[in-house]
Design an enzyme around this catalytic site. Structure first.
Site, mmCIF file in Angstrom:
data_model
loop_
_atom_site.group_PDB
_atom_site.id
_atom_site.type_symbol
_atom_site.label_atom_id
_atom_site.label_comp_id
_atom_site.label_asym_id
_atom_site.label_seq_id
_atom_site.Cartn_x
_atom_site.Cartn_y
_atom_site.Cartn_z
ATOM 1 N N CYS A 7 13.050 11.919 5.757
ATOM 2 C CA CYS A 7 13.253 11.499 7.144
ATOM 3 C C CYS A 7 14.693 11.735 7.585
ATOM 4 O O CYS A 7 14.976 11.832 8.766
ATOM 5 C CB CYS A 7 12.892 10.023 7.290
ATOM 6 S SG CYS A 7 13.762 8.986 6.110
ATOM 7 N N GLU A 55 10.463 1.593 9.959
ATOM 8 C CA GLU A 55 11.351 2.741 9.715
ATOM 9 C C GLU A 55 10.524 3.983 9.983
ATOM 10 O O GLU A 55 9.605 4.301 9.228
ATOM 11 C CB GLU A 55 11.834 2.734 8.271
ATOM 12 C CG GLU A 55 12.663 1.520 7.924
ATOM 13 C CD GLU A 55 13.343 1.657 6.569
ATOM 14 O OE1 GLU A 55 12.963 2.530 5.784
ATOM 15 O OE2 GLU A 55 14.242 0.868 6.320
ATOM 16 N N GLU A 74 9.050 15.987 15.646
ATOM 17 C CA GLU A 74 9.337 15.989 14.204
ATOM 18 C C GLU A 74 8.403 16.967 13.486
ATOM 19 O O GLU A 74 7.182 16.880 13.631
ATOM 20 C CB GLU A 74 9.139 14.573 13.647
ATOM 21 C CG GLU A 74 9.553 14.484 12.192
ATOM 22 C CD GLU A 74 9.303 13.097 11.596
ATOM 23 O OE1 GLU A 74 8.240 12.512 11.851
ATOM 24 O OE2 GLU A 74 10.186 12.626 10.855
ATOM 25 N N LYS A 126 0.840 -1.190 0.000
ATOM 26 C CA LYS A 126 0.000 0.000 0.000
ATOM 27 C C LYS A 126 0.882 1.250 0.000
ATOM 28 O O LYS A 126 1.585 1.519 0.972
ATOM 29 C CB LYS A 126 -0.892 0.046 1.242
ATOM 30 C CG LYS A 126 -1.871 1.199 1.171
ATOM 31 C CD LYS A 126 -2.513 1.509 2.512
ATOM 32 C CE LYS A 126 -1.979 2.765 3.145
ATOM 33 N NZ LYS A 126 -2.124 3.985 2.370
HETATM 34 P P1 NDP Z 1 2.156 7.871 8.139
HETATM 35 O O1 NDP Z 1 2.619 7.080 9.288
HETATM 36 O O2 NDP Z 1 1.004 8.769 8.325
HETATM 37 O O3 NDP Z 1 1.792 6.944 6.910
HETATM 38 C C1 NDP Z 1 2.672 5.989 6.364
HETATM 39 C C2 NDP Z 1 1.862 4.930 5.656
HETATM 40 O O4 NDP Z 1 1.101 4.197 6.625
HETATM 41 C C3 NDP Z 1 0.841 5.488 4.674
HETATM 42 O O5 NDP Z 1 0.716 4.617 3.586
HETATM 43 C C4 NDP Z 1 -0.408 5.527 5.518
HETATM 44 O O6 NDP Z 1 -1.576 5.571 4.756
HETATM 45 C C5 NDP Z 1 -0.275 4.235 6.288
HETATM 46 N N1 NDP Z 1 -1.069 4.169 7.510
HETATM 47 C C6 NDP Z 1 -1.643 5.164 8.206
HETATM 48 N N2 NDP Z 1 -2.328 4.676 9.267
HETATM 49 C C7 NDP Z 1 -2.169 3.330 9.254
HETATM 50 C C8 NDP Z 1 -2.612 2.256 10.081
HETATM 51 N N3 NDP Z 1 -3.377 2.466 11.155
HETATM 52 N N4 NDP Z 1 -2.244 0.999 9.776
HETATM 53 C C9 NDP Z 1 -1.451 0.761 8.714
HETATM 54 N N5 NDP Z 1 -1.026 1.731 7.868
HETATM 55 C C10 NDP Z 1 -1.353 2.997 8.133
HETATM 56 O O7 NDP Z 1 3.433 8.660 7.622
HETATM 57 P P2 NDP Z 1 3.470 9.741 6.474
HETATM 58 O O8 NDP Z 1 2.933 9.173 5.202
HETATM 59 O O9 NDP Z 1 2.893 11.001 7.017
HETATM 60 O O10 NDP Z 1 5.049 9.877 6.263
HETATM 61 C C11 NDP Z 1 5.843 10.738 7.000
HETATM 62 C C12 NDP Z 1 6.534 10.001 8.134
HETATM 63 O O11 NDP Z 1 7.336 8.954 7.603
HETATM 64 C C13 NDP Z 1 7.476 10.889 8.885
HETATM 65 O O12 NDP Z 1 7.333 10.676 10.267
HETATM 66 C C14 NDP Z 1 8.847 10.431 8.427
HETATM 67 O O13 NDP Z 1 9.884 10.658 9.344
HETATM 68 C C15 NDP Z 1 8.619 8.982 8.216
HETATM 69 N N6 NDP Z 1 9.636 8.434 7.326
HETATM 70 C C16 NDP Z 1 10.597 7.601 7.852
HETATM 71 C C17 NDP Z 1 11.615 7.119 7.043
HETATM 72 C C18 NDP Z 1 12.657 6.190 7.584
HETATM 73 O O14 NDP Z 1 13.376 5.602 6.777
HETATM 74 N N7 NDP Z 1 12.802 6.026 8.878
HETATM 75 C C19 NDP Z 1 11.696 7.488 5.631
HETATM 76 C C20 NDP Z 1 10.628 8.359 5.198
HETATM 77 C C21 NDP Z 1 9.633 8.808 6.029
HETATM 78 P P3 NDP Z 1 -2.269 7.025 4.474
HETATM 79 O O15 NDP Z 1 -1.307 7.797 3.678
HETATM 80 O O16 NDP Z 1 -3.498 6.679 3.747
HETATM 81 O O17 NDP Z 1 -2.526 7.622 5.820
#
Ligand code: NDP
Length: 480
Positions: free
Chosen positions: A282, A248, A384, A173
């Site tokens: 990130c 991550e 963050e 997803k």
């Molecule tokens: P989210 O945690 O909001 O979303 C990440 C993914 O998880 C999306 O596809 C989201 O869907 C999905 N999701 C949301 N809620 C659920 C749930 N309850 N169960 C399963 N999946 C779910 O993060 P963001 O998309 O806002 O991304 C930004 C974040 O990602 C920042 O905190 C950043 O630091 C982190 N990040 C970390 C990296 C690393 O390597 N450590 C690299 C890049 C980013 P939907 O979009 O539909 O909500």
């Protein structure tokens, strides 16, 4: 209006609910496509397809799997311009950045894991004259891969490539905010004859589709990149089901600048490490700690360079910062600037929304922002923000710099600038962080383990670690 479709069992399909979500172009704020608002029944179909495709995918062997993945990688490379434009349209980032970094790195992810499996080996141990022990690794089954919006295709391929290479089939997803390049990837898979059902992509909301993937009993491994709060929710569901988990998560990365560093190189790179991709990486450094003897000079030079950055049309090659990914995210970033002011911070540049002309007037642009005067423990320096906002602070000693750097709940990445070799090793050792870059930033070697510590994640991805994650190890002990 274009409709993005799910990719299940090798076919592009609408959501079973018949419901759709809007996909916005951040540059203009307009809706340009519709995304399936899928639910658990679409995930169940995808899992069925993935289970059915497993034996054939596994029996292709490493050569066959490698070739199939390389065909897809080659095709993305040939279609680079199309992918780069789609990524920029969907995410708001400058198209030049997508062309130079995101899409080539997505290709590199597929190629790296497609070829790594050709060189994999397994361990064997001769136990005196008694026995031979060897480790047999088999794919864990159907892998669940969930990725965020900031580097859409790059992080999507970062999850799916090691899973596919290991012999798993996948239900993935992408973020519903940036689904477009994953949809193009599905089209490429069909056109390149990638075996049906091996990769399945279900679009939709996290709490519905992401949660259904996490909860599905036939998905024994979840690889997730996203926010720390979402990671915790996934862990709460997956842990009692004893699923393999790789998380991550977020970061609040420190940049430690010592006065003896190569200042020109440091300034150029620190502007990049602060504001690349609008600060929505990130790995961006968001807390810049500078040795006091150099602090005033650094501040003036840094702010001058930040003021010179151009916020503009993502399709313009001269643009440094495009639009933030969504209106809600822009509001969140601006709320943090307000909070920083309330906490006593001085905004040295930026700090406001930028309104561009014409078609772009409703786009979600924020000026690159530098704030000083805040202590290590205020919320601005602890939470963050994930946007074009950095704080700068002086420090008096190495110990103080390390204490500040390590003071947040996160531990993803850190940068150290110094020409003193002994200090570089000492400080790298003292940083509680999954990655430390010395005199550079964002250099990546895909063979190295990647990931954070503390609330930045658990499990390591990258290199052999990622390939191992998607397998089950079995020790076979044979009497000699
Ligand atoms: P989210 O945690 O909001 O979303 C990440 C993914 O998880 C999306 O596809 C989201 O869907 C999905 N999701 C949301 N809620 C659920 C749930 N309850 N169960 C399963 N999946 C779910 O993060 P963001 O998309 O806002 O991304 C930004 C974040 O990602 C920042 O905190 C950043 O630091 C982190 N990040 C970390 C990296 C690393 O390597 N450590 C690299 C890049 C980013 P939907 O979009 O539909 O909500």
């Amino acid at each position: 209006m274009e409709r993005i479709l799910n990719y299940i069992g090798g076919t592009l399909t609408p959501p079973s609910s018949g419901q759709w979500l809007d996909d916005h172009a951040p540059a203009t704020g307009r809706v340009f496509a519709q995304v399936p608002d899928s639910d658990a029944s679409d995930v169940a179909e995808a899992v069925k397809a993935a289970l059915a495709a497993r034996p054939a995918w596994w029996s292709l062997g490493v050569q066959g799997r490698s070739r199939a993945m390389l065909r897809v990688a080659d095709r993305i490379e040939r279609d680079l311009e199309r992918f780069a434009k789609a990524e920029s349209l969907d995410n708001g980032k400058p198209v030049a950045l997508a062309r130079e970094v995101d899409i080539p790195r997505a290709v590199a992810n597929l190629r790296f894991f497609a070829t790594a499996i050709l060189h994999q080996h397994t361990e064997a141990h001769l136990t005196d004259e008694v026995a031979i022990n060897y480790t047999a690794r088999t794919p864990v089954g159907v892998a669940g891969c969930i990725s965020p919006w900031n580097l859409p295709l790059y992080l999507f391929t970062w999850k799916i490539a090691p899973a596919l290479a290991s012999g798993c089939t996948v239900v993935a997803k992408p973020s519903e905010i940036t689904p477009y390049t994953a949809f193009l990837l599905a089209q490429v898979c069909i056109e390149e004859g990638f075996p049906p059902g091996v990769l399945n992509i279900v679009h939709g909301l996290g709490p519905r589709v992401g949660a259904a993937i996490t909860q599905h009993p036939d998905i024994p491994a979840i690889s997730f990149t996203g926010g720390t709060r979402t990671g915790a929710e996934i862990a709460r569901t997956a842990a009692p089901m004893f699923k393999k988990l790789s998380l991550e998560l977020g970061g609040k990365n420190p940049v430690l600048v010592f006065a003896d560093c190569d200042r020109e190189e440091m300034l150029t790179t620190t502007v990049r490490s602060s504001f690349r991709n609008q600060g929505e990486i990130c790995l961006c450094g968001s807390r810049i700690l500078v040795e006091r003897s150099y602090y005033a000079e650094f501040r003036d030079a840094f702010v001058d360079r930040v003021k010179a950055l151009r916020v503009g049309d993502p399709s313009d090659p001269g643009t440094d910062l495009g639009a933030l990914v969504s209106e809600a995210h822009m509001e969140k970033v601006l709320a943090y600037v307000k909070l920083a002011r309330e906490e006593g911070g001085r905004v040295l540049c930026g700090g406001e929304r930028v309104t561009l002309k014409g078609d772009l007037a409703q786009g979600w642009y924020v000026a690159p922002t530098v704030i000083e005067g805040l202590g290590a423990h205020c919320r601005t320096n602890q939470e963050e923000i994930f946007g074009p906002v950095v704080t700068i602070q002086p420090f008096d000693s190495e110990e103080e710099a390390l204490a500040s750097a390590n003071s947040t709940p996160y531990g993803l990445a850190a940068v150290v600038w110094t020409n003193d070799l002994k200090r570089a090793h000492r400080v790298a050792d003292g940083l509680h962080s999954g990655i430390v870059w010395v005199n550079c930033w964002m250099e990546r070697d895909l063979r190295t383990p990647f990931g954070g510590v503390k609330q930045s994640g658990v499990g390591r991805e990258g290199g052999w670690e990622a390939l191992k994650f998607f397998t089950e190890a079995k020790n076979v002990c044979v009497k000699r």
